[in-house]
Design a protein around this motif. Structure first.
Motif, mmCIF file in Angstrom:
data_model
loop_
_atom_site.group_PDB
_atom_site.id
_atom_site.type_symbol
_atom_site.label_atom_id
_atom_site.label_comp_id
_atom_site.label_asym_id
_atom_site.label_seq_id
_atom_site.Cartn_x
_atom_site.Cartn_y
_atom_site.Cartn_z
ATOM 1 N N SER A 29 -4.435 11.022 -4.592
ATOM 2 C CA SER A 29 -3.012 11.277 -4.384
ATOM 3 C C SER A 29 -2.226 11.217 -5.694
ATOM 4 C CB SER A 29 -2.425 10.264 -3.403
ATOM 5 O OG SER A 29 -2.301 9.006 -4.016
ATOM 6 N N LYS A 30 -2.758 10.548 -6.686
ATOM 7 C CA LYS A 30 -2.115 10.353 -7.993
ATOM 8 C C LYS A 30 -0.837 9.536 -7.904
ATOM 9 C CE LYS A 30 -4.164 14.275 -10.210
ATOM 10 N NZ LYS A 30 -4.043 15.550 -10.862
ATOM 11 N N ASP B 282 3.926 8.912 -9.662
ATOM 12 C CA ASP B 282 2.689 9.235 -10.374
ATOM 13 C C ASP B 282 2.621 8.311 -11.580
ATOM 14 O OD1 ASP B 282 0.599 10.233 -11.876
ATOM 15 O OD2 ASP B 282 1.168 12.317 -11.625
ATOM 16 N N VAL B 283 1.660 7.407 -11.563
ATOM 17 C CA VAL B 283 1.534 6.448 -12.659
ATOM 18 C C VAL B 283 0.357 6.774 -13.571
ATOM 19 C CG1 VAL B 283 2.720 4.564 -11.497
ATOM 20 C CG2 VAL B 283 0.264 4.848 -11.168
ATOM 21 N N GLY B 284 -0.204 7.964 -13.417
ATOM 22 C CA GLY B 284 -1.279 8.390 -14.298
ATOM 23 C C GLY B 284 -2.656 7.901 -13.918
ATOM 24 N N VAL C 36 2.355 2.595 -6.135
ATOM 25 C CA VAL C 36 3.598 1.863 -5.941
ATOM 26 C C VAL C 36 4.469 1.983 -7.197
ATOM 27 C CG1 VAL C 36 4.522 -0.451 -5.572
ATOM 28 C CG2 VAL C 36 2.513 0.300 -4.300
ATOM 29 N N ASN C 37 5.745 2.282 -6.996
ATOM 30 C CA ASN C 37 6.690 2.481 -8.087
ATOM 31 C C ASN C 37 7.369 1.145 -8.413
ATOM 32 O OD1 ASN C 37 9.024 3.039 -9.620
ATOM 33 N ND2 ASN C 37 9.164 5.103 -8.782
ATOM 34 N N ALA C 38 6.897 0.488 -9.472
ATOM 35 C CA ALA C 38 7.400 -0.830 -9.842
ATOM 36 C C ALA C 38 8.884 -0.803 -10.192
ATOM 37 C CB ALA C 38 6.586 -1.388 -11.004
ATOM 38 N N GLY D 101 0.816 -1.206 0.000
ATOM 39 C CA GLY D 101 0.000 0.000 0.000
ATOM 40 C C GLY D 101 0.846 1.250 0.000
ATOM 41 N N ASN D 102 0.202 2.373 -0.301
ATOM 42 C CA ASN D 102 0.929 3.640 -0.401
ATOM 43 C C ASN D 102 1.566 4.081 0.911
ATOM 44 O OD1 ASN D 102 0.021 3.564 -3.003
ATOM 45 N ND2 ASN D 102 -0.878 5.592 -2.995
ATOM 46 N N LYS D 103 1.006 3.663 2.034
ATOM 47 C CA LYS D 103 1.581 4.020 3.336
ATOM 48 C C LYS D 103 2.349 2.850 3.934
ATOM 49 C CE LYS D 103 -1.783 7.595 4.302
ATOM 50 N NZ LYS D 103 -2.845 8.069 5.173
#
Length: 166
Positions: A40-41, A33-35, A44-46, A8-10
């Motif tokens: 929050s826009k 930001d994955v679009g 998770v950054n793969a 999750g984001n947190k």
């Protein structure tokens, strides 16, 4: 190496060295930001996860098994699941074994059932005192907010080690 993940984001990622039985790295979930059209826009950054896992080369990734949560809307549940699935997908692409543990599994091990989320940070801080499990910034009440994603990730990795999950 064991990687423990609170998705999750947190959430957070903990890297645990089995040979020293110690935590070697702890970081908040990398986001970008994955679009997606979310408030929050960020998600998770793969790419960052892939880079970390290639560097660490873990024997296993242990991730908290998640599902829809009470009181959470469909859109939020979808985006939470999106990040969860993305993390697992990166592991599969890198051919890293993944083990899913339910919150009740690892929390029971640390006697955290029906306890406040911040209690995971207290236990993690006792086990790994050189890592930060509370925000540096004071909240409105003058205290410091628990970074429970970090506490959870650290304890998930420790749980995997103590129960020989790999």
């Amino acid at each position: 190496m064991i990687v423990g993940v609170d998705p999750g984001n947190k959430g957070a990622i903990a890297v645990f060295d089995e040979s020293t039985a110690g935590l070697v790295q702890l970081l908040d979930m990398p986001l970008s930001d994955v679009g997606l059209k979310t408030k929050s826009k960020d998600s998770v950054n793969a790419s960052a996860i892939s880079d970390l896992l290639k560097f660490v080369n873990p024997s296993i990734v242990v991730i908290e098994q998640v599902g829809a949560r009470k009181g959470e809307g469909a859109a939020n549940s979808f985006y939470f699941g999106y990040g969860y699935g993305l993390f697992i997908g990166v592991c599969r692409c890198l051919e890293i074994p993944v083990k899913h543990v339910t919150p009740s599994e690892w929390k029971k091990h640390f006697n955290l059932i029906k306890k406040p989320k911040s209690d995971s940070c207290l236990i993690a801080r006792k086990r790994f005192p050189s890592f930060q499990f509370h925000s540096k910034f004071k909240n409105r009440k003058g205290g410091h907010n628990a970074l429970d994603g970090r506490g959870d990730a650290a304890l998930i990795a420790l749980y995997a080690h103590e129960t020989s999950i790999s």
